[in-house]
Structure formats: structure tokens, C-alpha cells
Enzyme design. Sequence first.
Site: not given
Length: 621
Positions: A22, A24, A132-133, A218, A246, A248
Site C-alpha cells: 500500500d 499509494h 483495489n486501487h 490484498h 490492503h 493500512h
Amino acid sequence: MSESSGARADPEDIINILVATDIHLGFDYSKQRGRYSDDSFITFEEILKHAKDNEVDCILLGGDLFHDTKPSQAALLKCVELLRKYCLGTRECKLEFLSDSELVFRHCAQKHVNYEDPNLNVSIPVFTIHGNHDDPSFGTVGSMDVLSATGFVNYFGKWTDLTRVVMPPIILKKRNTHIALYGLSYINDQRLSRLYRDDKVELLRAKNMETFNIFVLHQNRVKHSDFAYIPEGKLHKFLDLVIWGHEHECRITPEFNAEGGYHICQPGSSIATSLCEGESKPKHVGLLKVNKKEFKMKSIKLNSIRPFVFDNMILRDHHDIKVGISLAESISQYVDQYIENNIMCKVAEQLTGYPDQPLQPLIRLRIFHEDDNQIFDTLSLARKYCDEVANPMEMIIFRKIKNVEKIRRAIRDGLEDVEEITELFQGNLEQDWNRTVPGGIKKYFDMEENKDKLTVLTVTALNEALNRYVDKGDTDAFRNIVEDQMRRTIDYVRKQDTSTEEDIRREIKNFRDQRLSEEQQEKKKAIQVLNTSRNPKSSQQAHDINTSDSDEPFDITSSFNITSPVKTNARSRSSRGGRVARGSRSRAKTNEKNTSVAKMPRSRSIKSKQSAGPFVIIDSD
């Protein structure tokens, strides 16, 4: 399988892996303020520096490398630059790749592990799944596919079959140590949970080989609703270590799960992407050392993280609030002093001296109150701290409570669901919130003002089509239901005594009400239609609708022969005839396209059989 006891091991047998999830890339909290922040890229570079400084054999990422499904070109460019800077080099990668790359990387443009590519000098290979992102959504191309094509990452674990999951592992060897790396990119939690319950998730295993088995996924670990998560004890029991992406909150120290017999490591996100309490905890990545069947996880704290202080204030516990002009104004002044004297001190403690660490902190103060008169306008505080705090407009939130003691206990015990507990104490349980999409659809159309928005379709049949689409990926489900409901409605109305359009509309509603009163029978018929329409042939009525060139909305009453009192001239009849003629040509073209599409799956099937090759995995769990 056990954590290493610290016994002396041969360094040539140890596989060193840097673990993170994660990241991001591209997330920017300050867009709404007209600014730009590089937090995610600063931290990603620190992670890559740790990998290079520790001379790891590879990097393992647990999804959500990017924050957006379609990241900006600038985000992609920065990512490629960092991977090129830290992962390419002359240092030899000592890992042997024993799996069938055609099988493991079958969805990638480059169907081989990148450090065996003669055109690249890869010193630190990166293995990653998608989250998922950065989910490419079924078979489409996503950001991970693009990175994989560059050769800078090894993208594995992509799965598009919604009825069964079969995971082949990546087998990595370093002298006497073998790792079987299983990866499963993000799948809808409810769907994957159902597959686990139905024993339709299969992990292939290596034959005649002792492997340390790692599974990276995830998914939701925390229970959000009955099936919107993966129970952590229900994974395959032969696993040794699970890397859970996933979630955080950083729980980097491996936790033993007695039910499953394996350890779970949850690295958490590398940066804070929301202002919740779990995100405010220190961020770490892990240095995993594997020696045969033993492992050790070393926690590495990230020093480039923007300071983030999360705090709670129960107003009843602060007896030193002096009431002045008004209660709200007095509390506002007290909170201002609390931020300045308490929270800012905690911010200073999080400054590490890392060269590129952002200095403006994130602050979230959650104020629990019992009286609405205690709420004050936070705009004045936002203006005061606009140059000192990264999120001045979101610093303060209010939560009304009734049972103060339970909130105290929840905060003291560190419960993660304090938000939900607060809502519970507010007495919101009487609000009938729907927990599923079908429930929401049914409630909407059951309302009196929305009842006549569906006349031909029934909510029961519509929800059955939705379930079929979600559960089995049946893209024809809605079309099949619509065609069946139209046909049944037309057959019913034709048997009635109707002479005008008003009569027809009345009978359509009568037929709908009749089906609504027989919900179980309607559900059974809908399921029967969906089960028997594997390769549906459209009725002539639906076919005419789909291929018509007219932009006018279809009126079901046009399916019945009604003598219109208005006479039309020859010119207008000719015009309608022209549209029919064009529609006929359109239908011919549509049939040609359908024929060619029908042949495609067979061609792909033949091609996949030809590409099959030897593989070390023959047993299944």
C-alpha cells in the site's frame, strides 16, 4: 515452520526480502488546497534505499503501488525513474527461478522473470500483485501491466476467473533454501469469501521439494460485514507466512494464527491516506530473512513519513474549561490551547531529521460532546493553523455521545471500531440502513413514490440478474431478464381485453402487481431463465429494439395492434419504412459480428493448449 531462534545460519542459504504494501504512489492530500505534495514518492524512494542498503535478493509488494486505477503520466514517470535508479545495476541476483514463467506470467506482455532478461541488468527484482486501487478491472490493461511491460516489475497473481481460483506459485531458490511465493491480486471480498467457503480456491504445490510457503493477498482482514472480509484463519494450512495487504494499520511483527497454523504479517500503508486512528501509528517495512523452513522479520521504521497526530478529547473530562461569553466560544479557545500546547509537542517528537521529510503535520482531534451547544465553528482555528498544518479544514471532528464511560473504555483499550461504537451510542440503530445493494434496490422501489418507476420489470427479477452478474460475471444476465419479462408481459396483455393505450398500461401494472404478490414464484422463474439462457437468442421484439436506428425511447405499447384514430399520409409511411429498411441492414451486420465473436474463445483455447510446457508443480492442495 517457525520464527528463527537466532541460530547461526549460512548466509548463502538465506533469502533476504524487503516487504511493503500500500505505497499509494500519486496520492496527494493537498490537491484541494491548490498545492502539490510528493509524500508517496519520497517514502517510496526511502523504501528502495533500504532495499539497496540491505542488499536484499528481491522486493515483495502487497498491492496498491498506485493510488489510482489510471495514474497520471507524471506518477508513472516518477515510479519508473525510481525503479530504474535503485533496482537496475551490475550486482548479480542470486535467485534461481524454477517455475514455468509462461504459466506464472501468462497475463503479462513479458512472460519471464525480469532478472533473466538479457536486455536488462536487474540487481533487485520487484514482485508485486495489484490491489483495489490499481485494479485493472477484469481483463483490461492496468498500471501494473504497463510497468510489467517495461521489465521493472514482475507482476503476478492476476486472476479473472470468477468461478474458481487456481494459483501456481513462483518457486525461488538460493542454494539450499526454496521459497514458494503465492500471490492473489485484489478480488471483490464477498466474491472471494464465497469461493473460500465453497472450497474453490486452490494452491498448486511443488513436488519433491521442501519450500517455505508465502502467500501475499490484498483483501479486508477486519470484519466489515458478514462476508465482506477474508477470515484470517481459513487460508490454506500448509502456508508458513501470509503477507496481508490492503489494511493500512502497521502490524509488521508476524502474529501466529493458531487456527491456520501460520504467521500473518500486516505491513500497513507506507503513507497516511485517511485521517483515521490506525493510520497515525508509526509506519514500517519489513526485512524478511528465510533460511529453509525458518524465518525472521526485522522491522524497519520509515523516517520520511509526514508527522500525523491523532487525539481524542472527551469534554466532560476537561474540568478546567472556563466558560466566558458563550460555551462554544470558551471550548474553541480551550481546544486552541490544547492543540498548541499538547498536539504540537507530539508533532515535534515525530520529526526525524530525514532530509526530505515533510514538516507540515496532519492533525485529527476527535471531540466527544454531549450537548449540541458545545459545538463551535472550526473555521477560525483552520485559518489560524493554515500555514502550520497540512489539513487545517479537517483538523477537528465532533462526535455526540450518551454513554461517556463506554467511550472512555473504548479509547483506553484501543478499540479500532470506536467510530462504530460512537454511532451506536447515538441511538442510530433505529435507522434501517441496508447492508446490501439488492436490499437498497428493493427498499427504493418499495417506496410509494417510486413504485411505478418499474412496470415491466420486477425488483425480484432485477436483483436476481444483479446477483448473477456479481457472482458469476454473467454479462448477459440483465438482457436475459429484460427480454423474458417483456415477453411475459406482452403475452399476458395480448390475452386481455384492451382497446386503448390506457387499457394496456393498466394491464401491465396489474400483471406487475400480480408478480409482486408472488415473490417466491417470481424469483424461481427468474433463476430458471438465467440458468437456461446460456447462449440466449434474442426474441424478435428485443432484436428490433436493439438494432433500431431510432433514438426515440421504446414504448412497450407499440408491440400491440392498436388502431390509431389519427390518419397518416403516404409520405410519413414511407419515412417509417425507410427506418425499417436501415434497421434490417443493421441486423445483418450485427449477426456477422456475433458470429465472429463466437469463434474467438475456441481460438484462444487452442492457442493456450499449444503453449503448455513443463512445470515443477503437479500436486494441488
